[in-house]
Design a protein around this motif. Structure first.
Motif, PDB file in Angstrom:
ATOM      1  N   ASN A   1      19.270  -8.062   3.581  1.00  0.00           N
ATOM      2  CA  ASN A   1      19.808  -8.201   4.925  1.00  0.00           C
ATOM      3  C   ASN A   1      21.331  -8.241   4.839  1.00  0.00           C
TER       4      ASN A   1
ATOM      5  N   ASN B   1       7.947 -15.179  -8.591  1.00  0.00           N
ATOM      6  CA  ASN B   1       7.819 -13.736  -8.356  1.00  0.00           C
ATOM      7  C   ASN B   1       8.394 -12.921  -9.504  1.00  0.00           C
TER       8      ASN B   1
ATOM      9  N   LYS C   1      18.498  -5.696   8.978  1.00  0.00           N
ATOM     10  CA  LYS C   1      17.485  -5.850   7.949  1.00  0.00           C
ATOM     11  C   LYS C   1      17.165  -4.483   7.350  1.00  0.00           C
TER      12      LYS C   1
ATOM     13  N   ASN D   1      15.334  -3.996   4.449  1.00  0.00           N
ATOM     14  CA  ASN D   1      13.934  -4.072   4.008  1.00  0.00           C
ATOM     15  C   ASN D   1      13.605  -5.540   3.780  1.00  0.00           C
ATOM     16  N   GLN D   2      12.477  -5.819   3.141  1.00  0.00           N
ATOM     17  CA  GLN D   2      12.058  -7.204   2.924  1.00  0.00           C
ATOM     18  C   GLN D   2      12.992  -7.958   1.981  1.00  0.00           C
ATOM     19  N   MET D   3      13.777  -7.225   1.194  1.00  0.00           N
ATOM     20  CA  MET D   3      14.625  -7.881   0.195  1.00  0.00           C
ATOM     21  C   MET D   3      16.095  -7.957   0.578  1.00  0.00           C
TER      22      MET D   3
ATOM     23  N   THR E   1      16.751 -11.237  -1.304  1.00  0.00           N
ATOM     24  CA  THR E   1      15.623 -12.123  -1.566  1.00  0.00           C
ATOM     25  C   THR E   1      14.660 -11.433  -2.522  1.00  0.00           C
TER      26      THR E   1
ATOM     27  N   THR F   1      10.948 -19.734  12.008  1.00  0.00           N
ATOM     28  CA  THR F   1      10.926 -18.606  12.936  1.00  0.00           C
ATOM     29  C   THR F   1      10.211 -19.025  14.210  1.00  0.00           C
TER      30      THR F   1
ATOM     31  N   ASN G   1      15.325  -3.818  13.540  1.00  0.00           N
ATOM     32  CA  ASN G   1      16.055  -4.295  12.358  1.00  0.00           C
ATOM     33  C   ASN G   1      17.352  -5.017  12.706  1.00  0.00           C
TER      34      ASN G   1
END
Length: 249
Positions: free
Chosen positions: A216, A44, A210, A212-214, A248, A124, A173
């Protein structure tokens, strides 16, 4: 879902409370631990499709003891990993752990260096998330540590299991976090320092958010019990406020 939550909460509480029965002489302390850990997908960040399964692990920790009044230990832990699939990854790396009181004891501060390998399974489910981490460490101590004996490398196995239960009824979240990690010494470099067998246990209960996606974050209570058989230093129980940030990329 709530039935499972109660079961795992009880499991964590038992893990935290059962260890002190092992020893008669236990010293307690309140500590504060902070952690920042980044899991970086090299594909990425580089834009190179050939690197999409390769990962970089960057971790830093600061730990403060004696009622959170002084530096006790820090951890700098870099590593590199490879994702075998979307659930399983393997890793190897190095860690530097300068250590002071109250963990170091009367002999004063010392440095510890580690080489580590680990396997992580993460998945998950309908009820939440599970992480299973098996880590093997080779530990090297500097000259300030009491004579480690003929075998100056300490081998240790660590097993962590972690559950995250979404609390959708409050916020999408928010999660309830329960985890436990047991440490097993695999050899006896020196009886007065490290002895083969149960080394320590860490149980954690807290909340995760959480952003956002990146990013926590987790905050909660950790109970750390350190077992020291055949050692002049007493066993220790730490009551820890843990604050963790996971990134992440």
């Amino acid at each position: 879902m709530f039935k499972k939550l109660k079961i795992f909460t009880a499991f964590a509480a038992f893990s935290m409370l059962s260890a002190p029965a092992i020893a008669e002489d236990v010293v307690t302390d309140f500590q504060t631990w902070g952690q920042i850990m980044a899991n970086i997908n090299l594909g990425n960040v580089s834009g190179n499709e050939n690197l999409k399964n390769w990962r970089l692990w960057l971790e830093g920790q600061g730990r403060f003891g004696n009622d959170s009044s002084q530096f006790t230990q820090s951890l700098i832990r870099p590593g590199i990993g490879y994702a075998l699939n979307d659930k399983v990854s393997i890793w190897a790396g190095y860690a530097w752990a300068p250590t002071a009181e109250p963990i170091s004891g009367a002999q004063g501060p010392f440095d510890e260096h580690r080489i580590w390998q680990q396997l992580i399974y993460a998945d998950t489910f309908s009820w939440g998330k599970l992480q299973w981490r098996s880590r093997f460490e080779q530990r090297f101590f500097d000259h300030d540590v009491p004579d480690p004996g003929k075998n100056d490398v300490a081998y240790r196995f660590r097993q962590l299991i972690k559950f995250a239960f979404p609390m959708q009824f409050i916020s999408p979240n928010l999660s309830f976090i329960v985890q436990d990690e047991i440490f097993i010494a695999m050899n006896t470099p020196q009886k007065g320092w490290i002895t083969n067998g149960f080394d320590q246990n860490r149980g954690f209960v807290g909340l995760g958010w959480k952003f956002n996606q990146m990013a926590n974050a987790e905050i909660g209570y950790m109970n750390q019990y350190i077992n020291r058989p055949h050692n002049a230093r007493p066993d220790q129980m730490m009551h820890i406020l843990g604050v963790n940030l996971f990134l992440t990329f």
